[in-house]
Scaffold this motif. Sequence first.
Motif, PDB file in Angstrom:
ATOM      1  N   ILE A 116       0.884  -1.201   0.003  1.00 42.01           N
ATOM      2  CA  ILE A 116       0.119   0.058  -0.140  1.00 42.01           C
ATOM      3  C   ILE A 116       0.864   1.231   0.021  1.00 42.01           C
ATOM      4  O   ILE A 116       1.789   1.264   0.826  1.00 42.01           O
ATOM      5  N   ARG A 117       0.556   2.248  -0.972  1.00 43.19           N
ATOM      6  CA  ARG A 117       1.773   3.105  -1.114  1.00 43.19           C
ATOM      7  C   ARG A 117       0.617   4.438  -0.908  1.00 43.19           C
ATOM      8  O   ARG A 117      -0.163   4.620  -1.662  1.00 43.19           O
ATOM      9  N   GLN A 118       1.375   5.418  -0.142  1.00 45.70           N
ATOM     10  CA  GLN A 118       0.646   6.773  -0.061  1.00 45.70           C
ATOM     11  C   GLN A 118       1.635   7.849  -0.428  1.00 45.70           C
ATOM     12  O   GLN A 118       2.560   8.138   0.508  1.00 45.70           O
ATOM     13  N   ASP A 119       1.720   8.909  -1.341  1.00 45.08           N
ATOM     14  CA  ASP A 119       2.438   9.752  -1.566  1.00 45.08           C
ATOM     15  C   ASP A 119       2.128  10.844  -0.560  1.00 45.08           C
ATOM     16  O   ASP A 119       0.887  11.361  -0.484  1.00 45.08           O
ATOM     17  N   VAL A 120       3.068  11.237   0.097  1.00 42.98           N
ATOM     18  CA  VAL A 120       3.119  12.205   1.310  1.00 42.98           C
ATOM     19  C   VAL A 120       4.041  13.452   1.078  1.00 42.98           C
ATOM     20  O   VAL A 120       4.013  14.398   1.729  1.00 42.98           O
ATOM     21  N   LEU A 121       5.213  13.062   0.320  1.00 43.13           N
ATOM     22  CA  LEU A 121       6.187  14.211   0.317  1.00 43.13           C
ATOM     23  C   LEU A 121       5.993  15.042  -1.073  1.00 43.13           C
ATOM     24  O   LEU A 121       6.380  14.480  -1.923  1.00 43.13           O
ATOM     25  N   ALA A 122       6.128  16.216  -0.989  1.00 46.34           N
ATOM     26  CA  ALA A 122       6.121  16.925  -1.918  1.00 46.34           C
ATOM     27  C   ALA A 122       7.136  18.152  -1.534  1.00 46.34           C
ATOM     28  O   ALA A 122       6.464  19.186  -0.880  1.00 46.34           O
ATOM     29  N   ILE A 123       8.176  18.428  -1.995  1.00 51.58           N
ATOM     30  CA  ILE A 123       9.084  19.230  -1.698  1.00 51.58           C
ATOM     31  C   ILE A 123       8.829  20.695  -2.212  1.00 51.58           C
ATOM     32  O   ILE A 123       8.673  20.826  -3.509  1.00 51.58           O
ATOM     33  N   GLY A 124       8.577  21.614  -1.540  1.00 51.01           N
ATOM     34  CA  GLY A 124       8.408  22.843  -1.937  1.00 51.01           C
ATOM     35  C   GLY A 124       8.158  23.907  -0.894  1.00 51.01           C
ATOM     36  O   GLY A 124       9.215  24.105   0.032  1.00 51.01           O
TER      37      GLY A 124
ATOM     38  N   CYS B 213      15.914  15.183  -3.145  1.00 54.59           N
ATOM     39  CA  CYS B 213      14.571  14.520  -3.261  1.00 54.59           C
ATOM     40  C   CYS B 213      13.554  15.652  -3.753  1.00 54.59           C
ATOM     41  O   CYS B 213      13.649  16.721  -3.199  1.00 54.59           O
ATOM     42  N   THR B 214      12.774  15.288  -4.444  1.00 56.50           N
ATOM     43  CA  THR B 214      11.466  16.192  -4.776  1.00 56.50           C
ATOM     44  C   THR B 214      10.122  15.787  -4.403  1.00 56.50           C
ATOM     45  O   THR B 214       9.045  16.210  -4.327  1.00 56.50           O
ATOM     46  N   GLY B 215      10.035  14.481  -3.645  1.00 52.70           N
ATOM     47  CA  GLY B 215       8.874  13.607  -3.063  1.00 52.70           C
ATOM     48  C   GLY B 215       9.102  12.430  -2.796  1.00 52.70           C
ATOM     49  O   GLY B 215      10.312  11.877  -2.675  1.00 52.70           O
TER      50      GLY B 215
END
Length: 134
Positions: free
Chosen positions: A23-31, A93-95
């Motif tokens: 199970i994958r949840q994208d949580v990191l958005a560098i900005g 890292c960008t995400g």
Amino acid sequence: MDANVPRKLFRIDAAATTAETIIRQDVLAIGANLAVGDKIAVTATISTSLAAGQTALARIVSDRANSYNATVTITSNVTRGKIYFEDTIPPGCTGGSIRLALGAGTGWAKFGQIGVTTGRNWRSSSSQQLVGGT
């Protein structure tokens, strides 16, 4: 509903596959809100019923070369265990994402009460651990 993992939960079942079930949840958005060098920490309650040799995993994954920055590996059955792990967002890292996984086998893992915290300039032990449970 499961009294050992209260409230909403993710249950992963495996059926003797040769690969992890994820199970994958994208949580990191560098900005604006996150930057390289910031910390990310994950907590959860876990219960497992693992087949012999099977593992349950929780990971912080950066998009930089799909690397596993921090991983908690559970290798035995746990009832209402608590996991905690943290890491620093790496250069380049960008995400990224949080991944809950179950290795090949015929067992299951339940992850609940999942918390993700991010921030700057906190002291950390860079630890990964399973605490509590039976």
